[in-house]
Design an enzyme around this catalytic site. Sequence first.
Site, PDB file in Angstrom:
ATOM      1  N   SER A 152       0.848  -1.191   0.000  1.00 41.06           N
ATOM      2  CA  SER A 152       0.000   0.000   0.000  1.00 41.06           C
ATOM      3  C   SER A 152       0.887   1.247   0.000  1.00 41.06           C
ATOM      4  CB  SER A 152      -0.961  -0.044   1.182  1.00 41.06           C
ATOM      5  OG  SER A 152      -1.975   0.915   1.063  1.00 41.06           O
ATOM      6  N   ASP A 314      -8.940  -6.273  -4.920  1.00 38.95           N
ATOM      7  CA  ASP A 314      -8.584  -4.945  -4.421  1.00 38.95           C
ATOM      8  C   ASP A 314      -9.283  -3.884  -5.269  1.00 38.95           C
ATOM      9  OD1 ASP A 314      -7.352  -2.626  -3.475  1.00 38.95           O
ATOM     10  OD2 ASP A 314      -5.355  -3.521  -3.417  1.00 38.95           O
ATOM     11  N   HIS A 343      -8.409  -4.924  -0.586  1.00 41.99           N
ATOM     12  CA  HIS A 343      -7.066  -4.381  -0.372  1.00 41.99           C
ATOM     13  C   HIS A 343      -6.399  -4.987   0.854  1.00 41.99           C
ATOM     14  CE1 HIS A 343      -3.803  -1.529  -0.643  1.00 41.99           C
ATOM     15  NE2 HIS A 343      -4.077  -1.025   0.543  1.00 41.99           N
TER      16      HIS A 343
END
Length: 429
Positions: A152, A314, A343
């Site tokens: 991320s 995601d 995610h």
Amino acid sequence: MTTDTVRPGSRRHTLPVGDLPLESGEHLPGVRMAYETWGRLNEARDNAVLVLHALTGDSHVEGPAGPDSPTPGWWPGLIGPGRVLDTDRYFVIAPNVLGGCRGSTGPSSPGPDGRPWGSLFPRLTVRDQVRAEALLADRLGIHTFAAVIGGSMGGMRALEWAVTLPGRVRRCMPIATSAIASADQIGWATPQLFAIKGDPGYHRGDYYPGPGPRHGLEVARQIAHATYRSAAELEDRFGATAQPGEEPAAGGRFAVQSYLEHHGKKLARRFDANSYVTLTEVMNGHDIGRDRGGVEAALRRITADLTVVVVDSDRLFTPAEGERIAAAPACRGLVNVTSPYGHDGFLIETDQVFAAIGDALADRPVGTSAPAQQPAGQRDSAGTPAGDGRALALDEDDLAGSAHRAEVRPAVPFSAPGLPPVLNGTGLW
């Protein structure tokens, strides 16, 4: 103070790295970086692995909660003897990000006048954060990393490391991330920032030592957390059912509403709202192609062996964004993690993610290892998986086969003047 410090009973170190010139042209004086380490740095100083956390994470990758770690490690099972990041072989270092609130310089840190920076904290970019991490590495005497790994927001920094400092990275693993912030990501971030800044307790960022905009931060986290999970998972898990003992038609809550409220309150107890704003704005400005001729030109600068990991469900950092990174000439493969969790799959599906990391470190074609079976994990009080893995099969689409190997250029330390490398006191745990 110019020495490495650590509190009794804590794993977290803090180390001054000097003044930092920012991409904006400003200077951030007296930067301190917090970090944790596992294993020992070898004599050649070439066995270091850098692990970079996501938005509200910290340096505590592995281990129980403690004095400086309000939550257990966020990637349990990754680091230790015989594990993927084997501490008998690797020296693992995880810094708290610049702008954060867990020991590194950020908006809640003392400014030049001794009071918290608050609204005066300068605007940062991902490149500024990477330069601060490079200064930390210089102080620790590490000029080349065997691997840089992040998910991320941490994946943004991992990618920026490989583009900005290619001679210092032998392998790079950006996970569930993108090369440039998308309109959708910025769009979801916008109401989060509005919720915090519109809270009466925000005071334009100058709320210390008060509680600050806790309600706004809770709402921001509710919005964010909904994007971290998939629509299908939320539907399967909650549907339109009421929270037990409550009736929505009579002012009660839906189960999914209670779930999101729980996560909002949970974050507000441990995270600084100014750091949330700072880091969210950093992510909004992420673009590895800025002033480099665009994303594709920037990707061609990478000399590290590049392994890209995406999560098939995601909806925040879509697989298509990972595929764009995987088009880099240095990419040796794209791993598609199968998960219903969206995610958050990069934190939950540790069997698949760790297998991909292990393949990359061993220079095997990605996706060829069977996922390690992780023990069944705990769930938090909302019933959320704690991130210790699910035994799901790794996607068999093997996009490996490239004969590319990284050309490791001579390391050029990004050093702050007047601060010698720290050559002892590291890797003692």
